[in-house]
Design an enzyme around this catalytic site. Structure first.
Site, PDB file in Angstrom:
ATOM      1  N   ASP A 305      -8.047 -14.325  -0.682  1.00  0.00           N
ATOM      2  CA  ASP A 305      -8.122 -13.402  -1.825  1.00  0.00           C
ATOM      3  C   ASP A 305      -8.436 -14.147  -3.116  1.00  0.00           C
ATOM      4  O   ASP A 305      -7.972 -13.779  -4.183  1.00  0.00           O
ATOM      5  CB  ASP A 305      -6.834 -12.571  -1.966  1.00  0.00           C
ATOM      6  CG  ASP A 305      -6.968 -11.450  -3.005  1.00  0.00           C
ATOM      7  OD1 ASP A 305      -8.094 -10.987  -3.223  1.00  0.00           O
ATOM      8  OD2 ASP A 305      -5.947 -11.070  -3.592  1.00  0.00           O
ATOM      9  N   MET A 648       1.202   9.377  -4.032  1.00  0.00           N
ATOM     10  CA  MET A 648       1.952   9.002  -2.828  1.00  0.00           C
ATOM     11  C   MET A 648       1.418   9.851  -1.662  1.00  0.00           C
ATOM     12  O   MET A 648       1.879  10.966  -1.425  1.00  0.00           O
ATOM     13  CB  MET A 648       3.447   9.257  -3.045  1.00  0.00           C
ATOM     14  CG  MET A 648       4.323   9.009  -1.816  1.00  0.00           C
ATOM     15  SD  MET A 648       4.180   7.328  -1.150  1.00  0.00           S
ATOM     16  CE  MET A 648       4.892   7.590   0.488  1.00  0.00           C
TER      17      MET A 648
HETATM   18 CA    CA Z   1      -8.916  -9.217  -4.406  1.00  0.00          CA
END
Ligand code: CA
Length: 690
Positions: A305, A648
């Protein structure tokens, strides 16, 4: 000490360069995005008299990440949930408000809160990129919609949190969603009509697919496609351009920062083979045509990431006696890159935070020298920096007088390991990283100690010498965006809710203001009728705030814009919020239920409700949920999606009723632990998600 340096080093320069009227017309102050202002009425000698001039309260208590824009005495600012306000920049009086009316369920598709990092304003038009993928042009006078285009495929989990940029007669925007599985791109539209000019995809489609008919077709086929393996295209491949896009008026180019792949794990995404261009790269494109100019890939075969989406600053620096047109980025991976933006050659790179995944950059190839263990092929690796980044989206600033970059950094450790159980789940997170390794401790003391080892720092960095000049640690989990001014000042907000001014050459704290809520956004400054104003948004939230284990939630007021001037005497309204207790169910759950629930919570819930079920108060702390002790109410929300309009969504698409009950068992345990440990502490009720 600071004043002397200020007088000697900078005053003559700033006066000579001073404009008669200076506002803040684009996100980064100027197209070069240095976030530096020539204004110096507020300076090291006067900053002690800085006070609140006015504040304006929004109608959302979610995270605020936008930098305001000020043109013609009007402030234009976007907020969470894709709303735009036009305010009188001298008084804060509302001129108009626009609400893109994004459906609440879209909030689920946003990895890191329903934020917006700002609008672009040009030629009487305000451009907003809405969370649901629309690019909307508004009349700057009235706020009425002039045109609106859908820039993403609504059947895919794309979102937009980044700000559009205007380049001549075009406006450009990217998108987000690589954690969920999308294919990243940027698109340029005519500012007058919204007609598409060009699009550039950052990763190749299937080798057997027809060409996209996009500006990226040729370069993807020739250069990028050979760097991929396996079946990445089935899930888009990632490469989202979710934040930095910088227009270079000197070279009439645009630089885009490209994010991670889908999934994160290179072994799974591309069979562990290939560089996977243009993931984790800075790519330069022609502003008129989108034609490829050059690229620099920071992490070949990216697997952690490590987005290369962080803010980029353009400048001209004297390096080895020669003026170089540079692009500077402090990347998530922990390296500060200085790149010659004429042709993309790496000039230098040095780590600005401690790191263990790499020992440096091989300057012959421009590639990082990796610690082989960091690829977690055979065993897990405890790594820093990690997915949160040594630096993320928070704006940094460059002061041409001190020649320093002021940079908000983070130190955060994460365990990476292969997930043998991984299978792609459409519509939710797909990292292919083991979640078992992410499970936080149930021991509140151990968890608190772990969280306190994470640190934010404001670092003054010399980009030519590639070294730190000074830094200050924040005793909080997160620092905010930065502004530098000719007053020899550096402004920065903190997650603890302080807005601070420091001496640009020493870091000495000269002024601070308590804002009632955390500040993450980048400040701006402008001059009106001879008065200098400093503006910043308060409103804690964002990816880190949602996912971190906060111990206990802090009540969150609505976001605000705060505007300061010398002699300002305004005050913030009194803030109080009702508190509620932990709801520990009396039911007994089995150890197996709790254990299964712990892993399921870590897989599915923590990114919004906090690691270890300890929310920071941006989204509900589930240990305090009224539904926790009620099986039917719990099931109606978590299984059926009763609160979908608030973001949600129901989880029956991914989880069985038994698994959903296991999660309740785990949170019940966490509620019991909290009740045992936190009895004396008033507990905060999280206000409705608005
Ligand atoms: Ca990312």
């Amino acid at each position: 000490m600071c004043a002397a340096l200020f007088t000697a080093a900078t005053l003559s320069i700033s006066v000579a360069a001073k404009d008669t009227s200076v506002q803040w017309p684009v996100l980064g102050g100027t197209d070069l995005e240095q976030r530096f202002s020539r204004l110096d009425q507020v300076n090291v000698d006067t900053v002690g008299k800085l006070g609140l001039a006015w504040s304006f309260e929004f109608d959302s208590n979610r995270g605020q990440e936008a930098t305001p824009i000020v043109i013609g005495g009007v402030m234009y600012v976007s907020t969470s949930w894709s709303r735009v306000y036009a305010l009188d920049a001298a008084t804060g009086r509302q001129l108009w408000r626009f609400d893109a009316q994004v459906a609440g369920r879209i909030g689920f598709d946003a990895c890191c809160d329903v934020v917006s990092r700002g609008v672009a304003v040009a030629d009487g038009r305000v451009f907003l990129a809405a969370l649901d993928g629309r690019l909307i042009a508004l009349d700057a006078k009235s706020g009425k919609t002039l045109w609106s285009v859908v820039t993403t495929d609504p059947t895919q989990p794309y979102t937009i949190t980044g700000a559009p940029r205007v380049m001549g007669d075009k406006v450009i925007i990217g998108n987000a969603g690589a954690e969920y599985g999308v294919r990243g791109y940027v698109t340029a539209y005519a500012t007058a009509t919204g007609k598409q000019s060009w699009r550039f995809y950052t990763v190749p489609a299937s080798p057997t697919a027809a060409p996209d008919g996009a500006a990226s077709d040729r370069i993807l086929k020739k250069v990028a496609l050979p760097t991929w393996a396996g079946h990445w295209y089935e899930h888009g491949g990632g490469g989202a351009v979710w934040d930095a896009i910088v227009y270079d008026p000197e070279l009439h180019r645009v630089y885009i920062g490209v994010g991670n792949g889908t999934p994160w794990n290179h072994q799974v995404r591309s069979e562990g083979k290939g560089d996977n261009l243009f993931l984790a790269s800075i790519v330069a494109l022609d502003a008129d045509t989108g034609a490829y100019q050059w690229h620099y890939q920071e992490n070949p075969g990216e697997s952690w990431d490590f987005d290369a989406t962080q803010p980029m600053i353009l400048a001209t620096l004297k390096i080895s006696g020669r003026d170089r047109k540079v692009l500077m980025q402090a990347s998530k991976n922990g390296f500060f890159y200085v790149i010659d933006r004429t042709h993309g050659q790496l000039i230098s790179a040095k780590n600005f935070v401690p790191m263990n995944w790499s020992s440096g950059i091989d300057m012959a190839t421009g590639r990082p020298i990796e610690n082989p263990d960091s690829r977690y092929a055979d065993k897990p690796f405890v790594m820093y920096p990690s997915a949160l980044g040594g630096h993320s989206w928070h704006p940094m600033a460059f002061d041409p007088q001190t020649q320093l970059v002021y940079l908000p950094t983070y130190q955060f450790v994460m365990v990476y390991g292969n997930d043998p159980e991984f299978s792609f789940r459409p519509g939710t997170w797909n990292t292919a990283i083991s979640y078992v390794l992410q499970e936080p401790s149930d021991d509140p003391v151990a968890l608190k100690n772990a969280m306190s080892s994470f640190q934010g720092r404001l670092v003054a960095w010399d980009p030519v010498a590639q070294k730190e000049v000074w830094s200050v640690a924040h005793p909080t989990l997160q620092n905010g965006g930065v502004l530098a001014t000719a007053g020899h000042l550096v402004f920065e907000g903190t997650g603890a809710g302080r807005f601070e001014a420091r001496c640009a050459s020493s870091g000495e704290l000269l002024w601070s203001f308590q804002a009632q809520d955390g500040i993450m956004a980048g400040p701006a400054t402008y001059e009106l009728d001879g008065v200098q104003y400093i503006a910043v948004l308060s409103g804690y939230g964002g990816g880190f705030a949602l996912g971190a284990a906060a111990g206990q939630p802090t009540p969150r007021p609505n976001g605000r814009v705060l505007v300061f001037r010398l002699g300002g005497t305004a005050t913030l309204p009194e803030f109080s919020m009702t508190t509620a207790a932990v709801h520990a169910p009396t039911e007994r759950f089995s150890d197996d239920q709790v254990s299964d629930g712990r892993l399921l919570y870590t897989q599915n819930c923590y990114r919004c409700h906090g690691a270890g079920a300890q929310s920071a108060g941006v989204l509900p702390d589930l240990r305090r949920s009224g539904a926790l002790a009620d099986h039917a109410a719990w099931s109606a929300i978590v299984n059926d999606g009763a609160l979908e309009s608030q973001g949600m969504v129901g989880f029956k698409r991914w989880l069985t009723p038994v698994q959903i009950e296991d999660i309740r068992a785990y949170i019940a345990l966490k509620a019991k632990i909290a009740a045992d440990h936190d009895e004396s502490v008033p507990q905060a009720a999280t206000p409705a998600n608005k």
